[in-house]
Design an enzyme around this catalytic site. Structure first.
Site, PDB file in Angstrom:
ATOM      1  N   LEU A   1      11.024 -45.388  10.820  1.00 15.29           N
ATOM      2  CA  LEU A   1      11.232 -45.836  12.197  1.00 15.29           C
ATOM      3  C   LEU A   1      12.727 -45.928  12.504  1.00 15.29           C
ATOM      4  O   LEU A   1      13.542 -46.192  11.605  1.00 15.29           O
ATOM      5  CB  LEU A   1      10.563 -47.202  12.394  1.00 15.29           C
ATOM      6  CG  LEU A   1       9.050 -47.210  12.159  1.00 15.29           C
ATOM      7  CD1 LEU A   1       8.470 -48.609  12.375  1.00 15.29           C
ATOM      8  CD2 LEU A   1       8.329 -46.209  13.070  1.00 15.29           C
TER       9      LEU A   1
ATOM     10  N   GLY B   1       0.382 -42.947  25.721  1.00 10.20           N
ATOM     11  CA  GLY B   1      -0.884 -42.206  25.844  1.00 10.20           C
ATOM     12  C   GLY B   1      -1.853 -42.905  26.775  1.00 10.20           C
ATOM     13  O   GLY B   1      -1.477 -43.814  27.530  1.00 10.20           O
TER      14      GLY B   1
ATOM     15  N   TYR C   1      -8.546 -36.186  11.096  1.00 13.91           N
ATOM     16  CA  TYR C   1      -8.610 -37.393  11.941  1.00 13.91           C
ATOM     17  C   TYR C   1      -9.500 -38.449  11.286  1.00 13.91           C
ATOM     18  O   TYR C   1      -9.068 -39.580  11.046  1.00 13.91           O
ATOM     19  CB  TYR C   1      -9.149 -36.997  13.313  1.00 13.91           C
ATOM     20  CG  TYR C   1      -9.213 -38.113  14.326  1.00 13.91           C
ATOM     21  CD1 TYR C   1      -8.062 -38.539  14.994  1.00 13.91           C
ATOM     22  CD2 TYR C   1     -10.423 -38.724  14.645  1.00 13.91           C
ATOM     23  CE1 TYR C   1      -8.122 -39.553  15.948  1.00 13.91           C
ATOM     24  CE2 TYR C   1     -10.488 -39.731  15.598  1.00 13.91           C
ATOM     25  CZ  TYR C   1      -9.340 -40.145  16.249  1.00 13.91           C
ATOM     26  OH  TYR C   1      -9.408 -41.146  17.194  1.00 13.91           O
TER      27      TYR C   1
ATOM     28  N   ASP D   1       6.812 -43.488  20.884  1.00 16.48           N
ATOM     29  CA  ASP D   1       5.877 -42.386  21.100  1.00 16.48           C
ATOM     30  C   ASP D   1       6.627 -41.076  20.895  1.00 16.48           C
ATOM     31  O   ASP D   1       7.786 -40.951  21.306  1.00 16.48           O
ATOM     32  CB  ASP D   1       5.297 -42.475  22.530  1.00 16.48           C
ATOM     33  CG  ASP D   1       3.970 -41.742  22.674  1.00 16.48           C
ATOM     34  OD1 ASP D   1       3.956 -40.519  22.429  1.00 16.48           O
ATOM     35  OD2 ASP D   1       2.972 -42.389  23.013  1.00 16.48           O
ATOM     36  N   ASN D   2       5.967 -40.089  20.283  1.00 13.96           N
ATOM     37  CA  ASN D   2       6.613 -38.779  20.129  1.00 13.96           C
ATOM     38  C   ASN D   2       6.274 -37.845  21.294  1.00 13.96           C
ATOM     39  O   ASN D   2       6.645 -36.672  21.268  1.00 13.96           O
ATOM     40  CB  ASN D   2       6.220 -38.125  18.795  1.00 13.96           C
ATOM     41  CG  ASN D   2       4.752 -37.743  18.766  1.00 13.96           C
ATOM     42  OD1 ASN D   2       3.988 -38.066  19.690  1.00 13.96           O
ATOM     43  ND2 ASN D   2       4.325 -37.057  17.714  1.00 13.96           N
TER      44      ASN D   2
ATOM     45  N   ASP E   1       8.765 -40.277  16.239  1.00 13.86           N
ATOM     46  CA  ASP E   1       7.545 -39.837  15.570  1.00 13.86           C
ATOM     47  C   ASP E   1       7.312 -40.779  14.388  1.00 13.86           C
ATOM     48  O   ASP E   1       8.174 -40.882  13.500  1.00 13.86           O
ATOM     49  CB  ASP E   1       7.717 -38.388  15.089  1.00 13.86           C
ATOM     50  CG  ASP E   1       6.389 -37.794  14.656  1.00 13.86           C
ATOM     51  OD1 ASP E   1       5.617 -38.494  13.953  1.00 13.86           O
ATOM     52  OD2 ASP E   1       6.109 -36.637  15.032  1.00 13.86           O
ATOM     53  N   VAL E   2       6.178 -41.467  14.365  1.00 12.49           N
ATOM     54  CA  VAL E   2       5.963 -42.493  13.341  1.00 12.49           C
ATOM     55  C   VAL E   2       5.740 -41.908  11.946  1.00 12.49           C
ATOM     56  O   VAL E   2       5.714 -42.644  10.959  1.00 12.49           O
ATOM     57  CB  VAL E   2       4.804 -43.458  13.717  1.00 12.49           C
ATOM     58  CG1 VAL E   2       5.134 -44.239  14.981  1.00 12.49           C
ATOM     59  CG2 VAL E   2       3.468 -42.720  13.842  1.00 12.49           C
TER      60      VAL E   2
ATOM     61  N   ARG F   1     -11.722 -34.064  26.133  1.00 13.32           N
ATOM     62  CA  ARG F   1     -12.764 -35.062  25.857  1.00 13.32           C
ATOM     63  C   ARG F   1     -13.850 -34.949  26.917  1.00 13.32           C
ATOM     64  O   ARG F   1     -13.625 -34.454  28.015  1.00 13.32           O
ATOM     65  CB  ARG F   1     -12.154 -36.465  25.826  1.00 13.32           C
ATOM     66  CG  ARG F   1     -11.256 -36.621  24.623  1.00 13.32           C
ATOM     67  CD  ARG F   1     -10.743 -38.024  24.471  1.00 13.32           C
ATOM     68  NE  ARG F   1      -9.357 -38.137  24.869  1.00 13.32           N
ATOM     69  CZ  ARG F   1      -8.602 -39.200  24.616  1.00 13.32           C
ATOM     70  NH1 ARG F   1      -9.092 -40.214  23.958  1.00 13.32           N
ATOM     71  NH2 ARG F   1      -7.342 -39.242  25.007  1.00 13.32           N
TER      72      ARG F   1
END
Ligand code: NAD
Length: 336
Positions: A67, A16, A156, A37-38, A62-63, A197
């Protein structure tokens, strides 16, 4: 230092925006880096550049899920676990709120377990959103926040609060040495042009001559930190010998309104784009500014890159990325 001398660093979310800069900096400082990372909000071009670096490798994972066995198999080499996995932009983390919450809770759980198993240090990238729409200004780490657990940002904000709680439990129980960074608005190259953003929105709209959207009357404030300063803060925090049982704010305390940010952007992008006002998103914070006294005292860290320089570099990068129609001013070109 040769890649690998400092051991293997796991960077979850390393493809990212911030993660891509962090992976590069870690390889330059002697770590081998394994990025998990997914690719949910990652930019493929970030990954292509990273894959050319010596000592960098990538596993798509995907975490939220346990794992991959290939990660646990390298536990003996792992010295650092950085958890940056989570979409950071509101439209993106709200697109699948359940996944956002689980990324923060289960993802942090899986990565903490890995750090415990490896005897590695763990760093969580938490957020200024744990302060919600703050009643205290500027925000110090001791402030407990004004967060809605029922609104659209809760997946979030509350997800990060739960991730912090779990991380500090691991520390209290002596299961892992942890660090928690509360990151305030960060910007710079490698951001996704469409991620929603404020810096990327305003810059890309100005550069492409599209309508420039300002939410509300633009008097809400933010404090913007350039990404190289943020990465320096994250690495210093990870490497510091503090006891790690308190979170540390990382951000730039130079506060401004969104209207002021737009003025700075219009000073470096020559654009005819009209400005259009839209309603404020629900639960959007009105004011945001970090108190960075703790980071200064513990890490000797403070942001170094002035907004004008950071914006010029970011504008030059976006201009190339999106094939801008508007020109950058001579001042911006000099700073970049
Ligand atoms: P980003 O969206 O650019 O990067 C997040 C990365 O995590 C992406 O590559 C994405 O594909 C990956 N990811 C998301 N969910 C995942 C999952 N379940 N499994 C594996 N990978 C996953 O965001 P960013 O701006 O680089 O933010 C990095 C971290 O910093 C995030 O945890 C974010 O919450 C935190 N943060 C960022 C800011 C900011 O201003 N950029 C502010 C506060 C906190």
């Amino acid at each position: 230092m040769a890649a690998g001398n400092r051991g293997l660093a796991i960077v979850a979310g390393g493809a990212g925006f911030i993660g891509s800069h962090l992976c590069r900096a870690l390889t330059e400082r002697g770590h081998e880096v394994l990025c998990l990372d997914n690719l949910q909000t990652a930019r493929p071009s970030n990954l292509r550049l990273l894959e050319a670096l010596p000592g960098f490798s990538f596993i798509e994972a995907d975490v939220v899920n346990p794992l991959p066995a290939a990660v646990a198999a390298r536990a003996g080499e792992i010295t650092r676990v950085y958890n940056l996995a989570c979409a950071a932009s509101p439209p993106q983390y709200q697109a699948d709120p359940e996944h956002t919450m689980l990324t923060n809770v289960l993802g942090t759980h899986h990565l903490l377990r890995l750090a415990e198993q490896a005897g590695a240090r763990f760093l969580l990238t938490s957020t200024s959103e744990v302060y919600g729409d703050p009643e205290m200004h500027p925000q110090v780490e001791a402030y407990r926040g004004w967060v809605s657990c029922t609104g659209p940002r809760a997946c979030y904000d509350e997800g990060k609060r739960a991730a912090e709680a779990l991380t500090f439990d691991y520390a209290r129980l002596g299961r892992a040495a942890v660090r928690v960074a509360r990151i305030f608005n960060t910007y710079g190259p490698n951001m996704h042009p469409d991620d929603g953003r404020v810096v990327s929105n305003l810059l890309c709209q100005a550069l492409s001559g599209r309508e420039i959207t300002v939410h509300g009357d633009g008097s809400q404030t933010r404090s913007f930190c350039y990404v190289s300063d943020m990465v320096e803060g994250l690495i210093r925090l990870m490497e510091s010998d503090i006891d790690g049982t308190e979170p540390v704010n990382l951000g730039n305390p130079a506060e401004m309104t969104v209207n002021e940010l737009l003025d700075r952007i219009l000073a470096i992008v020559d654009t005819e784009a009209p400005v259009v006002h839209k309603p404020m998103p629900q639960d959007d914070p009105r004011r945001r500014r970090p108190d960075i006294g703790r980071a200064q005292a513990l890490l000797g860290w403070a942001p170094q890159v002035p907004l004008e320089t950071g914006l010029a570099r970011t504008a030059a990068w976006f201009a190339e990325e999106i094939g801008a129609t508007a020109a950058l001013s001579a001042r911006a070109t000099q700073c970049a």
